[in-house]
Motif scaffolding. Structure first.
Motif, PDB file in Angstrom:
ATOM      1  N   ARG A 111     -13.812   0.997   3.412  1.00  0.00           N
ATOM      2  CA  ARG A 111     -13.092   0.120   4.334  1.00  0.00           C
ATOM      3  C   ARG A 111     -13.491   0.345   5.784  1.00  0.00           C
ATOM      4  O   ARG A 111     -13.559  -0.604   6.574  1.00  0.00           O
ATOM      5  CB  ARG A 111     -11.588   0.335   4.175  1.00  0.00           C
ATOM      6  CG  ARG A 111     -11.025  -0.154   2.834  1.00  0.00           C
ATOM      7  CD  ARG A 111     -11.197  -1.650   2.704  1.00  0.00           C
ATOM      8  NE  ARG A 111     -10.558  -2.183   1.499  1.00  0.00           N
ATOM      9  CZ  ARG A 111     -10.621  -3.458   1.142  1.00  0.00           C
ATOM     10  NH1 ARG A 111     -11.307  -4.320   1.894  1.00  0.00           N
ATOM     11  NH2 ARG A 111     -10.032  -3.870   0.046  1.00  0.00           N
ATOM     12  N   ALA A 124     -12.628   5.735   5.252  1.00  0.00           N
ATOM     13  CA  ALA A 124     -11.487   5.145   4.553  1.00  0.00           C
ATOM     14  C   ALA A 124     -12.017   4.423   3.323  1.00  0.00           C
ATOM     15  O   ALA A 124     -12.830   3.500   3.431  1.00  0.00           O
ATOM     16  CB  ALA A 124     -10.745   4.187   5.471  1.00  0.00           C
ATOM     17  N   GLU A 126     -11.229   2.732  -0.626  1.00  0.00           N
ATOM     18  CA  GLU A 126     -10.287   2.184  -1.600  1.00  0.00           C
ATOM     19  C   GLU A 126     -10.904   2.244  -2.984  1.00  0.00           C
ATOM     20  O   GLU A 126     -11.915   1.610  -3.257  1.00  0.00           O
ATOM     21  CB  GLU A 126      -9.933   0.729  -1.258  1.00  0.00           C
ATOM     22  CG  GLU A 126      -8.903   0.128  -2.198  1.00  0.00           C
ATOM     23  CD  GLU A 126      -8.525  -1.293  -1.810  1.00  0.00           C
ATOM     24  OE1 GLU A 126      -8.311  -2.111  -2.722  1.00  0.00           O
ATOM     25  OE2 GLU A 126      -8.458  -1.579  -0.589  1.00  0.00           O
ATOM     26  N   ARG A 132      -5.919   4.225  -2.114  1.00  0.00           N
ATOM     27  CA  ARG A 132      -6.664   4.433  -0.866  1.00  0.00           C
ATOM     28  C   ARG A 132      -6.740   5.918  -0.533  1.00  0.00           C
ATOM     29  O   ARG A 132      -5.819   6.677  -0.806  1.00  0.00           O
ATOM     30  CB  ARG A 132      -6.015   3.664   0.287  1.00  0.00           C
ATOM     31  CG  ARG A 132      -6.036   2.156   0.056  1.00  0.00           C
ATOM     32  CD  ARG A 132      -5.931   1.389   1.342  1.00  0.00           C
ATOM     33  NE  ARG A 132      -6.113  -0.043   1.128  1.00  0.00           N
ATOM     34  CZ  ARG A 132      -6.429  -0.899   2.083  1.00  0.00           C
ATOM     35  NH1 ARG A 132      -6.627  -0.466   3.317  1.00  0.00           N
ATOM     36  NH2 ARG A 132      -6.583  -2.185   1.825  1.00  0.00           N
ATOM     37  N   THR A 134      -8.741   8.773   2.443  1.00  0.00           N
ATOM     38  CA  THR A 134      -9.614   9.029   3.591  1.00  0.00           C
ATOM     39  C   THR A 134     -10.350  10.337   3.351  1.00  0.00           C
ATOM     40  O   THR A 134      -9.726  11.376   3.110  1.00  0.00           O
ATOM     41  CB  THR A 134      -8.818   9.105   4.897  1.00  0.00           C
ATOM     42  OG1 THR A 134      -8.162   7.853   5.121  1.00  0.00           O
ATOM     43  CG2 THR A 134      -9.744   9.391   6.073  1.00  0.00           C
TER      44      THR A 134
END
Length: 445
Positions: A111, A124, A126, A132, A134
């Motif tokens: 992302r 980031a 997904e 999700r 990080t």
């Protein structure tokens, strides 16, 4: 804990991950699988890279070599064969090879990539499940191709073109064949198999698409009408199996390629004109070239600046050579020289001189090179023809040879050969080459 986070799941990412693992590094692959179908040629050089990387699944997918025919400047010739793959299936086979090597893979969407207060990037991500996460990446190798974000304006760029591709059934039964043909509005690449399945891609100016109000099917059909030999070989009873698909094409060298924590590899660094048909080779060769850079960044951080310089200079040098090669090949097509596409594509590229080179003059300079798996600085001969430098002639280190001559060593090839532990005849050839570059006059030769 991974050493390198590789973004992407295509050929460049997979081959880079496999090469890093072979050199004792721990890559992590992050990315999503290719969703759009595409047909692509694979050269023998790529096959050799797959073999060296142990990609048994990808190799099994290739099947037999296809016959390759080119009709260029009204001359039809058979060329070295190539393999043809559907890219989604090929990428999945490569990914199985990566997983078989024990390399960690996370599938999903990247992302964002953001700098951290300390060295590294926050990615980031997904997952395919929707979760999700990080991740902190100390070093990123971005192999996402065209989807890799730009962080600066392109350094160099060529003409903008459009590729229109469409698949068909009902082709004439024949051995597996690929066919290249030039025509008044551009050029076409087609492939046909014994079952009558065919794919035809045309490369044209954006204006042709605009002339058909953006109707991809109509634009592709208009190009098929302009083609002469390809339809005769494939047959006139082709039936589309789906809509035409378009993608923009522009050879471009990215503005930023090598940062301390973010490297751009393959199409993420530079894109080439598809005329050469070496897209997969560019991905493979860029991945292989990145390994000593990453090795240096991780294990010899004191040489980081040199390693980044090597990756950047390699990308620009290769990009420039591909631009020039494409221009020269377009210029060999004289049959359509007055048509808009050919008038534009045969115009000589206007590129500024590469920094540190002087056209027509050769000189010794220090350049980053690969040595024993690392990037080191060595003296090489640079010129307009060889902007990245020539280090060896017939196995003779030119920088070392020049140092011996400056130190007053006997100039006889046999005497120099004793110093370099090299055959006198090889030394003689290296001396002759230096003389041809006007690089012996200062030593009294």
């Amino acid at each position: 804990m991974s050493d390198v986070t590789v973004l992407g799941l295509g050929p460049a990412a997979c081959l880079l991950a496999l090469a890093l693992a072979r050199h004792g590094m721990r890559p992590l692959l992050l990315g999503s699988r290719r969703s759009r179908p595409a047909v692509e040629g694979v050269s023998q050089r790529v096959v050799e890279a797959l073999r060296q990387s142990g990609c048994s699944n990808a190799l099994d997918l290739l099947g037999p070599r296809w016959q390759r025919v080119s009709c260029w400047n009204a001359q039809e010739v058979e060329m070295n064969g190539e393999f043809v793959v559907e890219r989604s299936a090929f990428d999945q086979a490569l990914l199985r090879d990566v997983q078989a090597a024990g390399i960690e893979v996370k599938e999903g969407l990247v992302r964002s990539v953001d700098p951290l207060p300390e060295p590294g990037r926050a990615v980031a991500f997904e997952h395919a499940s929707g979760r999700r996460q990080t991740l902190r990446a100390a070093l990123l190798a971005d192999c996402r191709g065209h989807t890799a974000p730009k962080t600066a304006a392109d350094r160099l760029a060529g003409h903008t073109l459009v590729s229109l591709g469409r698949s068909f059934d009902g082709a004439r039964a024949q051995p597996r064949t690929t066919f290249i043909e030039s025509f008044e509005a551009g050029w076409a690449w087609g492939g046909v198999d014994p079952a009558g399945r065919a794919h035809v891609q045309v490369v044209v100016l954006p204006e042709l698409l605009a002339a058909h109000d953006g109707d991809l099917d109509a634009a592709h059909a208009a190009c098929m009408q302009m083609l002469g030999r390809l339809p005769r070989r494939f047959g006139r009873a082709l039936q589309p199996t789906g809509p035409a698909r378009a993608r923009g094409i522009q050879p471009a060298l990215r503005g930023v390629i090598a940062e301390a924590d973010w490297l751009r590899i393959g199409d993420a660094a530079y894109t080439c004109d598809p005329l050469s048909g070496h897209g997969m080779f560019e991905a493979a060769s860029a991945a292989i070239a990145a390994v000593p850079v990453i090795n240096t960044l991780l294990r010899r951080p004191q040489s980081s600046a040199l390693a980044l310089r090597y990756l950047d200079e390699r990308a620009e040098s290769v990009f420039r050579s591909r631009i020039e090669a494409a221009h020269q090949h377009y210029a060999t097509e004289t049959h359509w020289r007055d048509e808009a596409f050919w008038a534009r594509m045969t115009r000589a590229p206007s590129l500024p001189a590469l920094q540190g080179t002087r056209p027509g003059r050769a000189s010794f300079a220090s350049r980053p090179v690969v040595e024993d798996g690392y990037i080191v600085e060595r003296r090489v001969v640079v010129s307009g023809e060889h902007p990245r430098g020539v280090r060896f002639i017939d196995g003779i280190d030119l920088g070392r040879l020049d140092e011996l001559l400056h130190a007053g060593a006997p100039a006889a090839p046999a005497d120099i050969g004793q110093h370099l532990q090299a055959p006198p005849e090889a030394v003689a050839r290296a001396l002759h080459w230096l003389q041809a570059q006007s690089l012996l006059t200062h030593a009294g030769h």
